[in-house]
Design an enzyme around this catalytic site. Structure first.
Site, PDB file in Angstrom:
ATOM      1  N   LYS A 187       0.801  -1.213   0.000  1.00 35.81           N
ATOM      2  CA  LYS A 187       0.000   0.000   0.000  1.00 35.81           C
ATOM      3  C   LYS A 187       0.841   1.273   0.000  1.00 35.81           C
ATOM      4  O   LYS A 187       0.306   2.356  -0.214  1.00 35.81           O
ATOM      5  CB  LYS A 187      -0.988  -0.014   1.170  1.00 35.81           C
TER       6      LYS A 187
HETATM    7  N1  PMP Z   1      -3.041  -7.123   1.270  1.00 35.88           N
HETATM    8  C1  PMP Z   1      -2.934  -6.262   2.295  1.00 35.88           C
HETATM    9  C2  PMP Z   1      -2.138  -6.684   3.482  1.00 35.88           C
HETATM   10  C3  PMP Z   1      -3.570  -5.008   2.240  1.00 35.88           C
HETATM   11  O1  PMP Z   1      -3.447  -4.154   3.267  1.00 35.88           O
HETATM   12  C4  PMP Z   1      -4.332  -4.677   1.091  1.00 35.88           C
HETATM   13  C5  PMP Z   1      -5.043  -3.362   0.988  1.00 35.88           C
HETATM   14  N2  PMP Z   1      -5.913  -3.028   2.009  1.00 35.88           N
HETATM   15  C6  PMP Z   1      -4.425  -5.611   0.061  1.00 35.88           C
HETATM   16  C7  PMP Z   1      -3.759  -6.815   0.177  1.00 35.88           C
HETATM   17  C8  PMP Z   1      -5.291  -5.355  -1.146  1.00 35.88           C
HETATM   18  O2  PMP Z   1      -4.730  -4.481  -2.092  1.00 35.88           O
HETATM   19  P1  PMP Z   1      -5.673  -3.567  -2.989  1.00 35.88           P
HETATM   20  O3  PMP Z   1      -6.262  -2.506  -2.108  1.00 35.88           O
HETATM   21  O4  PMP Z   1      -4.752  -2.999  -4.028  1.00 35.88           O
HETATM   22  O5  PMP Z   1      -6.746  -4.407  -3.604  1.00 35.88           O
END
Ligand code: PMP
Length: 342
Positions: A47
């Site tokens: 992120k």
């Molecule tokens: N894995 C973790 C540990 C996250 O914090 C997040 C985002 N909240 C994601 C995956 C998902 O990524 P995205 O928001 O790009 O879908």
């Protein structure tokens, strides 16, 4: 004298993460299963990219003015990325977060100096959902003093997806010499999956894009049937959704599965114990998804996924035998031994 091998500031240290071969998943499937080590970003998660993409876009458009307040609703990692970038670029941050998230993440956020506002975890339809509270805070701040606050809006601001297309997606293409045949990951905002999916398909329309969705999320069912429907629940954090966000809407998804914790968490343990990779719960879902995608495509393919953050952010749950037993998740013998020896 010019020193050439330096990065001038924090933002320049985000991205260009290593792509590592996952030995066990590769042996099991006959595919080359590779994972981007996103835990290696300075804020410890994928992120950081989202935070930087949103912030650069807002600085360019003028939505974020010098010295203004950065405001976001987040499961934690985006807040950590925004707050660290804010510290590096002269902004303070206010972060709304559901109180169900891990203490490790809340503490990581608090030490950045961000103001952390924990709010009850309620569905998106409820006006007290953390994202709505963040938006309202910004509206009120700007009504009192125009330009004083900026709502990052990671779920529906597509600068998130676009930054993943321009960085994560391009890196995967280049690091695999264009040999990537499939990409899979879980989604929260959808920015990673949509961005990487669009970037890879633009370079090779044959690349298969898959969604690995945790139990309790409505998205896999939505992709497969057109209906938003969720079943079960998961101990994973930061992934899964009950709605189609603007970032998710255009994700070019070919395959989608729901992955239960009893399938994903053993991957978290196996990666730690057999490969020295300390990863969080969403990475377990991603690797379980990579194995499913490898089986769907057959041996001999290059499959890419992500290790989104580190297990240290969830240690009291993912590596806690008593907690795992309470959730009917298998506890490996070595983990039991590690704690009984103390
Ligand atoms: N894995 C973790 C540990 C996250 O914090 C997040 C985002 N909240 C994601 C995956 C998902 O990524 P995205 O928001 O790009 O879908």
């Amino acid at each position: 004298m010019t020193i050439t091998h330096i990065r001038p500031h924090l933002a320049a240290a985000i991205g260009c993460t290593p792509l590592i071969k996952l030995r066990r998943a590769s042996e099991l499937t006959g595919c080359e299963i590779l994972a981007k080590c996103e835990f290696a970003n300075p804020g410890g998660s994928i992120k950081d990219r989202t935070a930087l993409g949103l912030l650069l876009d807002a600085e360019k458009s003028g939505a974020l003015q010098p010295g203004a307040l950065i405001v976001e609703g987040t499961a934690g990692n985006t807040g950590i990325g925004l707050a660290l970038l804010g510290a590096s670029r002269g902004y303070r941050s206010v972060i709304y977060m559901p109180d169900t998230q891990s203490k490790e993440k809340i503490d990581a956020l608090r030490i950045t100096g961000a103001e952390v506002r924990l709010v009850p975890a309620v569905p998106y339809a409820n006006p007290n959902h953390y994202a709505h509270q963040a938006r309202r805070f910004v509206e009120e701040a700007n009504a009192a003093e125009p330009g004083s606050a900026w709502f990052a809006n990671q779920f529906d601001n597509t600068a998130n997806r676009d930054f993943h297309a321009a960085t994560t997606g391009v890196e995967i293409w280049e690091q695999t010499d264009g040999q990537v045949a499939g990409f899979v990951c879980a989604t929260g905002t959808g920015g990673t999956l949509a961005g990487v999916g669009l970037a890879l398909k633009a370079r090779n329309a044959q690349v298969r894009i898959a969604l690995a969705d945790p139990a309790g999320s409505a998205l896999a069912h939505y992709v497969n049937t057109g209906e938003l429907k969720a079943e079960g629940n998961s101990i994973s954090e930061g992934i899964g959704s009950s709605r189609v966000t603007a970032n998710f809407a255009d994700a070019p998804i070919d395959l989608a599965w729901n992955i239960p914790d009893v399938e994903s968490v053993p991957w978290v343990h196996a990666l730690m114990h057999a490969e020295g990779l300390n990863v969080g719960g969403s990475s377990g879902v991603n690797v379980a998804g990579a194995v499913r995608l490898a089986r769907a495509l057959g041996p001999g393919h290059v499959i890419v996924t992500l290790l989104a953050d580190a297990g240290t952010r969830y240690q009291a749950k993912l590596f806690n035998p008593a907690f795992l037993r309470g959730k009917d998740i298998p506890v490996p013998a070595w983990l039991d031994t590690a704690f009984s020896a103390q």
